[in-house]
Structures are given as structure tokens and as C-alpha cells.
Design a protein around this motif. Sequence first.
Motif, mmCIF file in Angstrom:
data_model
loop_
_atom_site.group_PDB
_atom_site.id
_atom_site.type_symbol
_atom_site.label_atom_id
_atom_site.label_comp_id
_atom_site.label_asym_id
_atom_site.label_seq_id
_atom_site.Cartn_x
_atom_site.Cartn_y
_atom_site.Cartn_z
ATOM 1 N N GLY A 46 0.800 -1.211 0.000
ATOM 2 C CA GLY A 46 0.000 0.000 0.000
ATOM 3 C C GLY A 46 0.836 1.266 0.000
ATOM 4 O O GLY A 46 0.680 2.137 -0.845
ATOM 5 N N VAL A 47 1.756 1.374 0.932
ATOM 6 C CA VAL A 47 2.534 2.602 1.086
ATOM 7 C C VAL A 47 3.695 2.649 0.101
ATOM 8 O O VAL A 47 3.896 3.646 -0.603
ATOM 9 N N PHE A 48 4.465 1.583 0.042
ATOM 10 C CA PHE A 48 5.659 1.564 -0.801
ATOM 11 C C PHE A 48 5.496 0.697 -2.044
ATOM 12 O O PHE A 48 6.491 0.294 -2.649
ATOM 13 N N GLY A 49 4.284 0.422 -2.453
ATOM 14 C CA GLY A 49 4.049 -0.470 -3.585
ATOM 15 C C GLY A 49 4.619 0.032 -4.903
ATOM 16 O O GLY A 49 5.062 -0.752 -5.747
ATOM 17 N N GLY A 50 4.638 1.334 -5.115
ATOM 18 C CA GLY A 50 5.138 1.879 -6.374
ATOM 19 C C GLY A 50 6.644 1.872 -6.492
ATOM 20 O O GLY A 50 7.187 2.090 -7.581
ATOM 21 N N LEU A 51 7.371 1.611 -5.433
ATOM 22 C CA LEU A 51 8.832 1.633 -5.486
ATOM 23 C C LEU A 51 9.443 0.354 -6.055
ATOM 24 O O LEU A 51 10.609 0.361 -6.456
ATOM 25 N N PHE A 52 8.680 -0.722 -6.066
ATOM 26 C CA PHE A 52 9.231 -2.014 -6.482
ATOM 27 C C PHE A 52 8.927 -2.280 -7.950
ATOM 28 O O PHE A 52 7.847 -1.988 -8.456
ATOM 29 N N ALA A 53 9.910 -2.879 -8.641
ATOM 30 C CA ALA A 53 9.784 -3.119 -10.082
ATOM 31 C C ALA A 53 8.860 -4.295 -10.383
ATOM 32 O O ALA A 53 8.113 -4.253 -11.365
ATOM 33 N N ASP A 54 8.921 -5.342 -9.604
ATOM 34 C CA ASP A 54 8.093 -6.516 -9.893
ATOM 35 C C ASP A 54 7.464 -7.061 -8.613
ATOM 36 O O ASP A 54 7.747 -6.630 -7.509
ATOM 37 N N GLU A 55 6.603 -8.049 -8.778
ATOM 38 C CA GLU A 55 5.873 -8.649 -7.657
ATOM 39 C C GLU A 55 6.782 -9.427 -6.716
ATOM 40 O O GLU A 55 6.524 -9.514 -5.519
ATOM 41 N N PHE A 56 7.851 -10.003 -7.267
ATOM 42 C CA PHE A 56 8.760 -10.782 -6.428
ATOM 43 C C PHE A 56 9.373 -9.914 -5.330
ATOM 44 O O PHE A 56 9.474 -10.344 -4.178
ATOM 45 N N GLN A 57 9.778 -8.701 -5.684
ATOM 46 C CA GLN A 57 10.365 -7.803 -4.688
ATOM 47 C C GLN A 57 9.343 -7.396 -3.631
ATOM 48 O O GLN A 57 9.676 -7.284 -2.452
ATOM 49 N N LYS A 58 8.090 -7.194 -4.043
ATOM 50 C CA LYS A 58 7.046 -6.851 -3.072
ATOM 51 C C LYS A 58 6.862 -7.973 -2.052
ATOM 52 O O LYS A 58 6.804 -7.733 -0.845
ATOM 53 N N TRP A 59 6.755 -9.206 -2.552
ATOM 54 C CA TRP A 59 6.538 -10.331 -1.648
ATOM 55 C C TRP A 59 7.777 -10.611 -0.794
ATOM 56 O O TRP A 59 7.662 -10.988 0.376
ATOM 57 N N LEU A 60 8.955 -10.414 -1.377
ATOM 58 C CA LEU A 60 10.182 -10.618 -0.612
ATOM 59 C C LEU A 60 10.232 -9.662 0.576
ATOM 60 O O LEU A 60 10.488 -10.084 1.717
ATOM 61 N N TRP A 61 9.978 -8.383 0.324
ATOM 62 C CA TRP A 61 9.996 -7.402 1.404
ATOM 63 C C TRP A 61 8.841 -7.610 2.378
ATOM 64 O O TRP A 61 8.994 -7.363 3.583
ATOM 65 N N THR A 62 7.711 -8.072 1.873
ATOM 66 C CA THR A 62 6.594 -8.378 2.773
ATOM 67 C C THR A 62 6.988 -9.483 3.750
ATOM 68 O O THR A 62 6.757 -9.381 4.954
ATOM 69 N N PHE A 63 7.589 -10.558 3.237
ATOM 70 C CA PHE A 63 8.003 -11.666 4.103
ATOM 71 C C PHE A 63 9.134 -11.265 5.042
ATOM 72 O O PHE A 63 9.164 -11.694 6.204
ATOM 73 N N LEU A 64 10.063 -10.447 4.577
ATOM 74 C CA LEU A 64 11.161 -10.016 5.438
ATOM 75 C C LEU A 64 10.652 -9.149 6.597
ATOM 76 O O LEU A 64 11.046 -9.350 7.757
ATOM 77 N N ILE A 65 9.788 -8.190 6.292
ATOM 78 C CA ILE A 65 9.263 -7.319 7.342
ATOM 79 C C ILE A 65 8.353 -8.103 8.286
ATOM 80 O O ILE A 65 8.410 -7.931 9.512
ATOM 81 N N ALA A 66 7.513 -8.979 7.738
ATOM 82 C CA ALA A 66 6.637 -9.796 8.591
ATOM 83 C C ALA A 66 7.468 -10.737 9.467
ATOM 84 O O ALA A 66 7.175 -10.908 10.657
ATOM 85 N N GLY A 67 8.486 -11.345 8.914
ATOM 86 C CA GLY A 67 9.355 -12.240 9.687
ATOM 87 C C GLY A 67 10.067 -11.504 10.804
ATOM 88 O O GLY A 67 10.187 -12.006 11.930
#
Length: 125
Positions: A46-67
Motif C-alpha cells: 500500500g505505502v511503498f508499492g510503487g517503489l518495487f519493479a516486480d511482484e517478487f520484490q514486493k513479496w520478498l519485502w513483505t516476508f522479510l518485514i513480517a518475519g
Amino acid sequence: MSEEREQDFRPVNQILGAQPSLGPIPADQIFPWLVIALTAYFIVNGVFGGLFADEFQKWLWTFLIAGWGIATWWILSGGRSWRFLSKFIGVPTWTRGFARYQSLLEINHEAKNRKKKHRYPRKRK
């Protein structure tokens, strides 16, 4: 002899007093972990979604922050959380003070309770 020995021991249910869990995940941690994971998802997408080039980076950062959030929560409130959280319990400040009695009925009780003073000082022998 063996009959007496069997009567000395009673079978005990091993699950009594155990904390409920879903596999290795403690049951009291499920709701906070869900909140942390959803918060991480909304922050990254939601907040930083436009900064990432592809979906893989979004999910990677989602899992890293959630972890990271889940690990922090588990350390702070897990099985032996008192070791860490007991450092933040406020210690009361003790002071010594004396308050004079103030009667609500305006009766002077102190005069009654005091010893009478001698008019003349005592003579020493």
C-alpha cells in the motif's frame, strides 16, 4: 510386592498444564502474528508499492518485514518473556512522610492526648 508398587504410582495425563498450540506455533501467538503479517503486507503493497519493479520484490519485502516483526514479537512475549519484560516494570518511589491529624469535627484531640507540662521544672537531687 508388585501390587503395592502399582498402587503407589498413578498415571498422569501429560497434556495437563500444557500450553495449547498448532504444531510448533503457540496458540496465543496466532492472532498477533496475523496482525503483524497483514500490517507488513499493507505497508509494502500500500505505502511503498510503487517503489518495487516486480511482484517478487514486493513479496520478498513483505516476508522479510513480517518475519522481523513476528520474531520480535515472539522474543518479547514468548515462553520466557519475563526475562526481558521484567526490566520495564516501574519500581515505586518510597518516601517517608508524616501527616498531622486534622479532625473533621474540629475537636482538639491533641491537647487531650499530650502529657501535662509541669509548671515548675523538676529539681535534681
